[in-house]
Write a protein that holds these residues in place. Structure first.
Motif, PDB file in Angstrom:
ATOM      1  N   ARG A 101       0.866  -1.174   0.000  1.00  0.00           N
ATOM      2  CA  ARG A 101       0.000   0.000   0.000  1.00  0.00           C
ATOM      3  C   ARG A 101       0.900   1.221   0.000  1.00  0.00           C
ATOM      4  O   ARG A 101       1.744   1.368   0.892  1.00  0.00           O
ATOM      5  CB  ARG A 101      -0.895  -0.002   1.237  1.00  0.00           C
ATOM      6  N   PHE A 260      -3.602  -8.729  12.696  1.00  0.00           N
ATOM      7  CA  PHE A 260      -3.716  -7.266  12.642  1.00  0.00           C
ATOM      8  C   PHE A 260      -4.510  -6.842  11.401  1.00  0.00           C
ATOM      9  O   PHE A 260      -5.323  -5.939  11.443  1.00  0.00           O
ATOM     10  CB  PHE A 260      -2.332  -6.619  12.607  1.00  0.00           C
ATOM     11  N   MET A 262      -6.749  -8.650   8.550  1.00  0.00           N
ATOM     12  CA  MET A 262      -7.331  -9.885   8.042  1.00  0.00           C
ATOM     13  C   MET A 262      -8.288  -9.586   6.898  1.00  0.00           C
ATOM     14  O   MET A 262      -8.714  -8.446   6.717  1.00  0.00           O
ATOM     15  CB  MET A 262      -8.120 -10.580   9.161  1.00  0.00           C
ATOM     16  N   SER A 374     -15.402   2.797  16.309  1.00  0.00           N
ATOM     17  CA  SER A 374     -15.273   1.547  15.549  1.00  0.00           C
ATOM     18  C   SER A 374     -13.986   0.837  15.932  1.00  0.00           C
ATOM     19  O   SER A 374     -12.894   1.359  15.745  1.00  0.00           O
ATOM     20  CB  SER A 374     -15.253   1.887  14.057  1.00  0.00           C
TER      21      SER A 374
END
Ligand code: ATP
Length: 514
Positions: A101, A260, A262, A374
């Motif tokens: 990323r 961490f 998934m 969240s």
């Protein structure tokens, strides 16, 4: 750093060896970034979920829970922006063929500058001892100022590129910062491309005409589309919240850090609906409440920090993460977002149904604003395990691995052990188990020496080991050994319930939150 990576490897191995986490489909060589929870893992996970759920729903009069379906109408994901914008910028290294990323590569580079500053500070602190003044040092050290200036410039450039969605600029930053692929060690990068993270599948038979649907990438939308149902049937008055725990799915590009990141994971989300204009006040409120929830577990306040977002998601007007110090650095465990009235307005627009609240005090209708908290269950699980994993030297030349889990979260609260497998001790131990099992998760263990049995329980984080011996038969007392201090005490078996309860009940923990 290498040492920290070793610790992480040990934690991963420990999770497997002691029945916490297994790779999914292991006998078929596993499935990328998908994991199963074993017999101890599921207990720890359920306790984490209970801590969250009760802290939200039981302790707050104005928060209720729901459980919405994973499959939802596909237009929901169009309305929420996920079809068009739930992307990660990816970049490949042409030599190693590994995919990364782009945003993560740059954030790691920023963290490297932070590390350099921290190292300078640590060096100076050692040199000057008690007279060390950190603020003064940071303001005067040439090295620190150079690192800080480079960091700030990179940070500003990165934030702008992300906000402008400028993929070429992201690539250019990677080139200019001379970021190399950790596998090949080269700077031979492809262009940066956007990659949508949602999994899709078909619903209905093809004869009837099937429909492309998505596996939800977050649980939040299930709450938004039920806003009116809950508000009306629960007669909820703003401000109020709706909480939900459930599975979410993301086709993550880089999934290399155990649980961490998934592809199938679980979220605990709470959407708190407020009056327009009051959202930033509530954002601050929930930031504090959520950090307290983490800290109340006693894993060390210094292991948590806030991280404010540079690139606000398309729906947000304020956002922060709560990060935990993992062996691989401070990492996000929870996000707190001020989502404006974006989601409800979008659903109003796409569904054609009016989604509003009549505020009797203001005597007006409006689309409520939302503060979201969240948190990933699995990331929370990982942070707890990383914080709890301890290798200790005990006595002469002996070591033990002990999980110093918060006692309320421990999978097993007490292990009951007959000293020997005869003379009526196993029967007595079973009797004690029968008196405790309605209140606590307890385990019977009679195999191997007492020392070995203690180590086994330490490794899964059991707060108490209770040994039944010949004296128990005479006077009804047992020895109780505490996990962290390893101290043993002789107590009446009739007292066990109270002793275990005092340390492992949720009640005391919840009181800390009030
Ligand atoms: P990241 O930047 O790490 O990808 P995110 O900011 O996209 O995470 P959110 O969309 O805010 O994450 O999701 C809320 C929480 O869900 C995160 O704080 C994290 O705990 C959890 N979470 C998100 N993605 C994953 C994943 N792939 N695996 C495990 N947990 C996840």
């Amino acid at each position: 750093m290498a040492q920290q990576e070793d610790v992480f490897k040990k934690i991963v191995a420990h999770c497997k060896e002691y029945g916490f986490v297994f790779p999914s489909s292991e006998i078929y060589d596993g499935l990328g970034a998908v994991y199963d929870y074993g017999q101890n893992g599921v207990e720890l996970k359920n306790n984490i979920k209970r801590y969250w759920w009760d802290a939200m729903v039981k302790l707050n009069e104005n928060i209720v829970g729901i459980d919405s379906a994973i499959f939802m109408h596909p237009t929901i994901w169009k309305a929420s922006g996920h079809v068009d914008a739930f992307n990660d910028p990816l970049i490949d290294n042409k030599d190693s063929k590994k995919r990364y990323r782009a945003d993560v590569l740059i954030e790691e580079q920023i963290a490297k500058y932070d590390d350099k500053i921290a190292k300078e500070v640590a060096k100076a602190a050692k040199k000057f001892g008690d007279s060390f003044d950190k603020e003064k040092f940071l303001a005067t050290s040439v090295h620190c100022q150079e690192h800080q200036a480079k960091r700030d410039a990179l940070h500003a450039r990165y934030a702008k590129a992300m906000n402008d969605n400028n993929l070429e600029e992201l690539r250019q930053i990677i080139i200019d910062e001379e970021i190399v692929c950790p596998i090949s060690g080269t700077k031979n990068w492809t262009d940066v491309r956007q990659f949508n993270l949602m999994f899709s599948t078909e619903m209905g038979s093809t004869a009837d005409g099937s429909m492309k649907i998505f596996l939800r990438p977050e649980t939040a939308q299930g709450i938004f589309v039920n806003f009116l149902n809950v508000q009306k049937t629960g007669r909820m008055k703003i401000p109020f919240g709706i909480a939900q725990i459930g599975k979410a799915f993301r086709n993550e590009i880089v999934a290399r850090q155990f649980i961490f990141r998934m592809r199938e994971f679980e979220q605990m989300e709470m959407q708190f609906f407020v009056r327009p204009g009051e959202e930033l006040k509530w954002f601050e409120h929930w930031k504090k409440v959520r950090l307290n929830w983490h800290k109340a577990l006693g894993m060390g306040d210094e292991n948590y920090r806030y991280h404010d977002h540079d690139k606000l998601a398309h729906y947000a007007n304020a956002a922060t993460d709560i990060e935990f110090r993992m062996p691989f650095g401070f990492k996000e465990v929870e996000g707190i977002h001020s989502r404006t009235n974006f989601d409800l307005s979008q659903h109003q627009k796409y569904s054609g149904k009016k989604i509003q609240y009549f505020d009797p005090e203001l005597n007006e209708n409006y689309v409520p604003y939302v503060i979201e908290t969240s948190i990933g269950v699995d990331r929370m699980f990982l942070s707890i395990l990383c914080g709890a994993y301890t290798e200790e030297v005990v006595g002469d030349n002996d070591t033990r691995v002990v999980l110093k889990l918060p006692a309320v979260l421990a999978p097993v609260k007490a292990a009951i052990m007959p000293l020997v497998k005869k003379d009526g001790l196993p029967e007595k131990a079973r009797e004690i188990i029968d008196s405790l099992k309605f209140d606590f998760n307890v385990q019977y263990d009679e195999k191997d020496s007492i020392g070995k049995r203690y180590r086994r329980q330490d490794a899964i984080g059991t707060p108490f080991c209770i040994t039944v011996d010949h004296q128990t038969l005479e006077d009804g007392t047992v020895t109780i050994r505490e996990r962290d201090t390893m101290e043993q005490e002789r107590v009446a078996a009739s007292e066990l319930r109270n002793i275990i309860n005092a340390k492992t009940s949720f009640t005391e923990l919840f009181k800390k939150l009030m």
